[in-house]
Structure formats: structure tokens, C-alpha cells
Design an enzyme around this catalytic site. Structure first.
Site, PDB file in Angstrom:
ATOM      1  N   ALA A  50      25.030  63.005 -48.213  1.00  0.00           N
ATOM      2  CA  ALA A  50      24.658  61.846 -47.381  1.00  0.00           C
ATOM      3  C   ALA A  50      23.191  61.463 -47.492  1.00  0.00           C
ATOM      4  O   ALA A  50      22.783  60.446 -46.921  1.00  0.00           O
ATOM      5  CB  ALA A  50      24.986  62.161 -45.915  1.00  0.00           C
ATOM      6  N   GLY A 104      21.644  57.894 -52.535  1.00  0.00           N
ATOM      7  CA  GLY A 104      22.640  57.226 -53.369  1.00  0.00           C
ATOM      8  C   GLY A 104      23.825  56.662 -52.605  1.00  0.00           C
ATOM      9  O   GLY A 104      23.668  56.050 -51.536  1.00  0.00           O
ATOM     10  N   ARG A 145      21.553  69.026 -49.113  1.00  0.00           N
ATOM     11  CA  ARG A 145      20.582  70.135 -49.064  1.00  0.00           C
ATOM     12  C   ARG A 145      19.335  69.792 -48.267  1.00  0.00           C
ATOM     13  O   ARG A 145      18.796  70.618 -47.562  1.00  0.00           O
ATOM     14  CB  ARG A 145      20.149  70.511 -50.500  1.00  0.00           C
ATOM     15  CG  ARG A 145      21.185  71.257 -51.284  1.00  0.00           C
ATOM     16  CD  ARG A 145      20.799  71.339 -52.738  1.00  0.00           C
ATOM     17  NE  ARG A 145      20.659  70.002 -53.326  1.00  0.00           N
ATOM     18  CZ  ARG A 145      20.370  69.762 -54.577  1.00  0.00           C
ATOM     19  NH1 ARG A 145      20.167  70.758 -55.414  1.00  0.00           N
ATOM     20  NH2 ARG A 145      20.275  68.520 -55.032  1.00  0.00           N
ATOM     21  N   ASP A 180      23.627  73.909 -49.153  1.00  0.00           N
ATOM     22  CA  ASP A 180      23.683  73.778 -50.603  1.00  0.00           C
ATOM     23  C   ASP A 180      25.096  74.139 -51.066  1.00  0.00           C
ATOM     24  O   ASP A 180      25.479  75.319 -51.081  1.00  0.00           O
ATOM     25  CB  ASP A 180      22.650  74.712 -51.246  1.00  0.00           C
ATOM     26  CG  ASP A 180      22.599  74.542 -52.760  1.00  0.00           C
ATOM     27  OD1 ASP A 180      23.514  73.906 -53.326  1.00  0.00           O
ATOM     28  OD2 ASP A 180      21.647  75.050 -53.382  1.00  0.00           O
ATOM     29  N   ASN A 189      31.747  63.405 -51.034  1.00  0.00           N
ATOM     30  CA  ASN A 189      30.947  62.564 -51.923  1.00  0.00           C
ATOM     31  C   ASN A 189      29.928  63.365 -52.744  1.00  0.00           C
ATOM     32  O   ASN A 189      29.582  62.960 -53.848  1.00  0.00           O
ATOM     33  CB  ASN A 189      30.219  61.505 -51.080  1.00  0.00           C
ATOM     34  CG  ASN A 189      29.121  60.811 -51.844  1.00  0.00           C
ATOM     35  OD1 ASN A 189      29.380  60.056 -52.769  1.00  0.00           O
ATOM     36  ND2 ASN A 189      27.876  61.104 -51.469  1.00  0.00           N
ATOM     37  N   TYR A 226      30.812  67.741 -66.814  1.00  0.00           N
ATOM     38  CA  TYR A 226      30.813  66.866 -65.626  1.00  0.00           C
ATOM     39  C   TYR A 226      32.073  65.997 -65.620  1.00  0.00           C
ATOM     40  O   TYR A 226      32.771  65.909 -64.600  1.00  0.00           O
ATOM     41  CB  TYR A 226      29.561  65.979 -65.601  1.00  0.00           C
ATOM     42  CG  TYR A 226      29.665  64.882 -64.558  1.00  0.00           C
ATOM     43  CD1 TYR A 226      29.506  65.167 -63.207  1.00  0.00           C
ATOM     44  CD2 TYR A 226      29.965  63.560 -64.921  1.00  0.00           C
ATOM     45  CE1 TYR A 226      29.641  64.163 -62.242  1.00  0.00           C
ATOM     46  CE2 TYR A 226      30.093  62.559 -63.967  1.00  0.00           C
ATOM     47  CZ  TYR A 226      29.931  62.868 -62.631  1.00  0.00           C
ATOM     48  OH  TYR A 226      30.066  61.890 -61.672  1.00  0.00           O
ATOM     49  N   LYS A 260      35.202  65.764 -62.861  1.00  0.00           N
ATOM     50  CA  LYS A 260      35.655  64.557 -62.166  1.00  0.00           C
ATOM     51  C   LYS A 260      37.128  64.261 -62.485  1.00  0.00           C
ATOM     52  O   LYS A 260      37.834  63.670 -61.666  1.00  0.00           O
ATOM     53  CB  LYS A 260      34.751  63.369 -62.524  1.00  0.00           C
ATOM     54  CG  LYS A 260      33.365  63.490 -61.886  1.00  0.00           C
ATOM     55  CD  LYS A 260      33.462  63.441 -60.369  1.00  0.00           C
ATOM     56  CE  LYS A 260      32.185  63.761 -59.649  1.00  0.00           C
ATOM     57  NZ  LYS A 260      32.267  63.626 -58.198  1.00  0.00           N
ATOM     58  N   PRO A 316      33.920  55.475 -58.974  1.00  0.00           N
ATOM     59  CA  PRO A 316      32.872  54.533 -59.387  1.00  0.00           C
ATOM     60  C   PRO A 316      32.589  54.648 -60.880  1.00  0.00           C
ATOM     61  O   PRO A 316      32.770  55.704 -61.482  1.00  0.00           O
ATOM     62  CB  PRO A 316      31.632  54.993 -58.596  1.00  0.00           C
ATOM     63  CG  PRO A 316      32.093  56.067 -57.666  1.00  0.00           C
ATOM     64  CD  PRO A 316      33.366  56.601 -58.227  1.00  0.00           C
ATOM     65  N   GLY A 317      32.116  53.534 -61.457  1.00  0.00           N
ATOM     66  CA  GLY A 317      31.505  53.578 -62.772  1.00  0.00           C
ATOM     67  C   GLY A 317      30.004  53.773 -62.543  1.00  0.00           C
ATOM     68  O   GLY A 317      29.583  54.203 -61.453  1.00  0.00           O
TER      69      GLY A 317
HETATM   70  N1  LIG Z   1      25.820  57.191 -59.832  1.00  0.00           N
HETATM   71  C1  LIG Z   1      26.851  57.057 -60.653  1.00  0.00           C
HETATM   72  O1  LIG Z   1      26.762  56.357 -61.687  1.00  0.00           O
HETATM   73  C2  LIG Z   1      28.168  57.708 -60.296  1.00  0.00           C
HETATM   74  C3  LIG Z   1      29.312  57.293 -61.034  1.00  0.00           C
HETATM   75  C4  LIG Z   1      30.531  57.871 -60.739  1.00  0.00           C
HETATM   76  C5  LIG Z   1      30.640  58.835 -59.747  1.00  0.00           C
HETATM   77  N2  LIG Z   1      29.520  59.223 -59.066  1.00  0.00           N
HETATM   78  C6  LIG Z   1      29.695  60.256 -58.022  1.00  0.00           C
HETATM   79  O2  LIG Z   1      29.243  59.742 -56.794  1.00  0.00           O
HETATM   80  C7  LIG Z   1      28.845  60.831 -55.943  1.00  0.00           C
HETATM   81  C8  LIG Z   1      27.490  60.510 -55.345  1.00  0.00           C
HETATM   82  O3  LIG Z   1      26.555  60.418 -56.417  1.00  0.00           O
HETATM   83  P1  LIG Z   1      25.278  59.463 -56.360  1.00  0.00           P
HETATM   84  O4  LIG Z   1      25.377  58.533 -57.505  1.00  0.00           O
HETATM   85  O5  LIG Z   1      25.087  58.932 -55.010  1.00  0.00           O
HETATM   86  O6  LIG Z   1      24.163  60.547 -56.752  1.00  0.00           O
HETATM   87  P2  LIG Z   1      22.779  60.927 -56.042  1.00  0.00           P
HETATM   88  O7  LIG Z   1      22.030  59.696 -55.684  1.00  0.00           O
HETATM   89  O8  LIG Z   1      22.165  61.930 -56.960  1.00  0.00           O
HETATM   90  O9  LIG Z   1      23.244  61.631 -54.678  1.00  0.00           O
HETATM   91  C9  LIG Z   1      23.903  62.866 -54.705  1.00  0.00           C
HETATM   92  C10 LIG Z   1      24.067  63.372 -53.293  1.00  0.00           C
HETATM   93  O10 LIG Z   1      24.690  64.670 -53.358  1.00  0.00           O
HETATM   94  C11 LIG Z   1      23.841  65.620 -52.716  1.00  0.00           C
HETATM   95  N3  LIG Z   1      23.857  66.900 -53.434  1.00  0.00           N
HETATM   96  C12 LIG Z   1      23.459  67.118 -54.722  1.00  0.00           C
HETATM   97  N4  LIG Z   1      23.516  68.431 -55.007  1.00  0.00           N
HETATM   98  C13 LIG Z   1      23.966  69.034 -53.876  1.00  0.00           C
HETATM   99  C14 LIG Z   1      24.202  70.390 -53.530  1.00  0.00           C
HETATM  100  N5  LIG Z   1      23.983  71.383 -54.402  1.00  0.00           N
HETATM  101  N6  LIG Z   1      24.653  70.681 -52.280  1.00  0.00           N
HETATM  102  C15 LIG Z   1      24.860  69.678 -51.378  1.00  0.00           C
HETATM  103  N7  LIG Z   1      24.644  68.386 -51.636  1.00  0.00           N
HETATM  104  C16 LIG Z   1      24.189  68.068 -52.870  1.00  0.00           C
HETATM  105  C17 LIG Z   1      22.440  65.018 -52.762  1.00  0.00           C
HETATM  106  O11 LIG Z   1      21.638  65.461 -51.663  1.00  0.00           O
HETATM  107  P3  LIG Z   1      20.538  66.637 -51.723  1.00  0.00           P
HETATM  108  O12 LIG Z   1      19.783  66.459 -53.001  1.00  0.00           O
HETATM  109  O13 LIG Z   1      19.759  66.424 -50.481  1.00  0.00           O
HETATM  110  O14 LIG Z   1      21.359  67.904 -51.689  1.00  0.00           O
HETATM  111  C18 LIG Z   1      22.750  63.531 -52.585  1.00  0.00           C
HETATM  112  O15 LIG Z   1      22.881  63.231 -51.215  1.00  0.00           O
HETATM  113  C19 LIG Z   1      28.865  62.080 -56.824  1.00  0.00           C
HETATM  114  O16 LIG Z   1      30.036  62.813 -56.575  1.00  0.00           O
HETATM  115  C20 LIG Z   1      28.874  61.517 -58.251  1.00  0.00           C
HETATM  116  O17 LIG Z   1      29.505  62.407 -59.149  1.00  0.00           O
HETATM  117  C21 LIG Z   1      28.298  58.676 -59.318  1.00  0.00           C
END
Ligand SMILES: NC(=O)c1ccc[n+]([C@@H]2O[C@H](COP(=O)([O-])OP(=O)(O)OC[C@H]3O[C@@H](n4cnc5c(N)ncnc54)[C@H](OP(=O)(O)O)[C@@H]3O)[C@@H](O)[C@H]2O)c1
Length: 262
Positions: free
Chosen positions: A15, A18, A39, A61, A86, A151, A155, A181-182
């Protein structure tokens, strides 16, 4: 008309940034209470402060079993009506350039913690015969992505887990939805060690993706894919042979070959 989320408690993982950080205010406008986790406590506090509903935040974490246990303990006395899985992370670059510990942590976060959190919170939902789980998978889960292969396989697990669980729970009163999502303009690629500029040019805004995610829960959608181009790609992946798809994937993700990019 009142949202299906009205009065319900939602647990949102990932949360702090992103897509998750973009979902928090949309959920807050519609649900009864939010529990935010990631985290970084300071980032959670920043996301929580403007929200319009009661919020609890729990720093954990999820890439380590101990972090998952900490979150599960903190949730012991909670009634969670909706779970949004998420939190997730990528690891770019040649597979063998990544340390075994990095790969294990990613698989724990993207797969094991997601499954265990679902297992723990689903039982009371099934007893009450109502609730919802939204899993954030990815378009990358519909095809093997070079230089992101572990990765994209994680997914694929999330995508299939959602589909199987939804079908299994048909008629139970509990919704299981998948958001795929893409490319989305978040810190995801930076964290994965991949140069993000080119990918972000064609990416979507996290707010757009977040809105579709919340609507998927409200409508009990099996699958929500943000963006027309992604939806066309999803259909194309069903009919175009892999001998054509995989060289295109190699070209699109060629920048990830250079990862880790710091
Ligand atoms: N961005 C894309 O292009 C994309 C595309 C398809 C799917 N997704 C999926 O969408 C979801 C959200 O990704 P996002 O794009 O929003 O990425 P992001 O901006 O990097 O955000 C990731 C979130 O997950 C948390 N997180 C990361 N490592 C963690 C850990 N070890 N323990 C607990 N929380 C953790 C982070 O918070 P902290 O760092 O504070 O822990 C952050 O809140 C993910 O599942 C990703 O695989 C993303």
C-alpha cells in the site's frame, strides 16, 4: 447506489507506493475501514494521512516467512472482509546473475506470502459466506518474459491461482478476482533493476489501474485487464503461435538484458 465495499474492512498489501498507494484513496471513499501494509512505516503513514476512513497500518516484510508471521499475528483479532494481494516485486536481468537469496525472497513475496495470507483470511470469509480476494497478477503471467523469467512465472502462478480458486469457490459467497496490469508507471521497474524510461512511455498511470481494480471487486469480475492495448494483447496471446510471440517479447524486453540497472 452504495458500493459493495461499503462498511467492509479491506486489507491492502503493497500500500505504500505505486498501484497500492493509488488504490488506497479510492478504497477509502467506498469501504468502512482500511488496513494498509508494506515494509516502510513512514510511507504507509504518508498514504494513510489524507484518507477519508479509519485506517490501521502494519509494517511487515512479506519476502521473509518471519514478516508474514508478524502480519498474521497482527491480524489475529481483525475481521477482514476483503483481501487485496497487491504487494509484489520483480527481478530483472539474466536469470543466473541473480543471487539465490534474491530469487527466494521474490518467490516468497509474490507466491508463498500471497497464498498463505489468502489461506488464513479465506476461512472466516467462507464461514460468513461473504468476502472478496483481489489478486494482482500481471500480463507478464500470460507469457514467459525473457530477463524477467522467474518474475513472469511467479505471476503465471498468481493468474492461475486466482482462476482456479474462483472456480472452486463458485456459489460460496466469496469473490475471487484477478487484476492483470500491463506496464504501469510506478517504481516497479526501478526496483527490479530495469531501466524504465522506454517501458514507461507506453505504460499506464497507476490511478487508472487502481480504479479498474476497485471496480473489479465491486462487479465481481473474474479478470480485469487495464487498457485496450493490453486487452488486445491478451486475446492475441491466445491465437498467435509462441514462435511469433517470443521473439517479440525478446525485442520488447531487450532493455532488461542489461539489468540490474542501478
Ligand atoms: N508496474 C507494473 O508495470 C506492473 C505490471 C504488472 C503487474 N504489476 C504488479 O502490481 C503490483 C504492485 O506493483 P507496483 O507497480 O505498484 O510496484 P511498486 O510501485 O514497486 O510498489 C510495490 C509495493 O509492494 C510493496 N513491497 C515490495 N516489497 C515488499 C516486501 N518485501 N514486503 C512487503 N511489501 C513489499 C512496496 O512497499 P515497501 O517498499 O514499503 O515494502 C510497495 O508498496 C505488484 O504485484 C506487481 O507485480 C506491476
Amino acid at each position: 447506489m452504495a458500493s459493495w465495499l461499503a462498511g467492509r474492512t479491506v486489507l491492502l498489501t503493497g500500500a505504500s507506493e505505486g498501484i497500492g498507494a493509488a488504490m488506497a484513496p479510492i478504497l477509502a471513499q467506498r469501504c468502512g475501514r482500511l488496513i494498509l501494509t508494506s515494509r516502510r512505516q513512514d510511507r504507509l503513514d504518508k498514504v494513510a494521512s489524507p484518507l477519508s476512513c479509519p485506517v490501521r497500518s502494519i509494517a511487515a516484510d512479506l519476502s521473509h516467512p518471519a514478516g508474514l508471521d508478524h502480519l498474521l499475528e497482527a491480524l489475529e483479532a481483525e475481521r477482514v472482509d476483503v483481501l487485496v494481494n497487491n504487494a509484489g516485486a520483480g527481478l530483472g536481468g539474466p536469470f543466473c546473475n541473480r543471487e539465490p537469496e534474491e530469487l527466494a525472497a521474490m518467490l516468497q513475496l509474490n507466491i508463498t506470502s500471497l497464498v498463505m495470507l489468502t489461506r488464513r483470511l479465506l476461512v472466516p470469509m467462507l464461514e460468513r459466506r461473504e468476502g472478496a480476494v483481489l489478486n494482482v497478477g500481471s500480463m507478464a503471467g500470460f507469457v514467459g518474459v525473457p530477463w524477467l523469467s522467474a518474475y513472469s512465472a511467479s505471476k503465471a502462478f498468481v493468474n492461475n491461482f486466482s482462476e482456479g480458486l474462483r472456480t472452486e469457490l463458485h456459489g460460496s459467497g466469496v469473490r475471487v478476482c484477478l487484476l492483470a496490469p500491463g506496464t504501469t508507471r510506478t517504481g516497479f521497474f526501478r526496483s527490479a533493476g530495469i531501466a524504465e524510461e522506454k517501458l514507461h512511455r507506453s505504460g499506464q498511470d497507476p490511478e487508472v489501474v487502481a480504479r479498474l481494480a476497485v471496480e473489479a471487486i465491486e462487479k465481481d469480475a473474474r479478470l480485469a485487464i487495464p487498457g485496450l492495448v493490453n486487452r488486445w494483447q491478451y486475446l492475441a496471446l491466445k491465437v498467435v503461435p509462441r514462435s511469433v510471440v517470443l521473439p517479440i517479447a525478446r525485442w520488447i524486453f531487450r532493455g532488461a538484458r542489461e539489468a540490474p540497472h542501478r
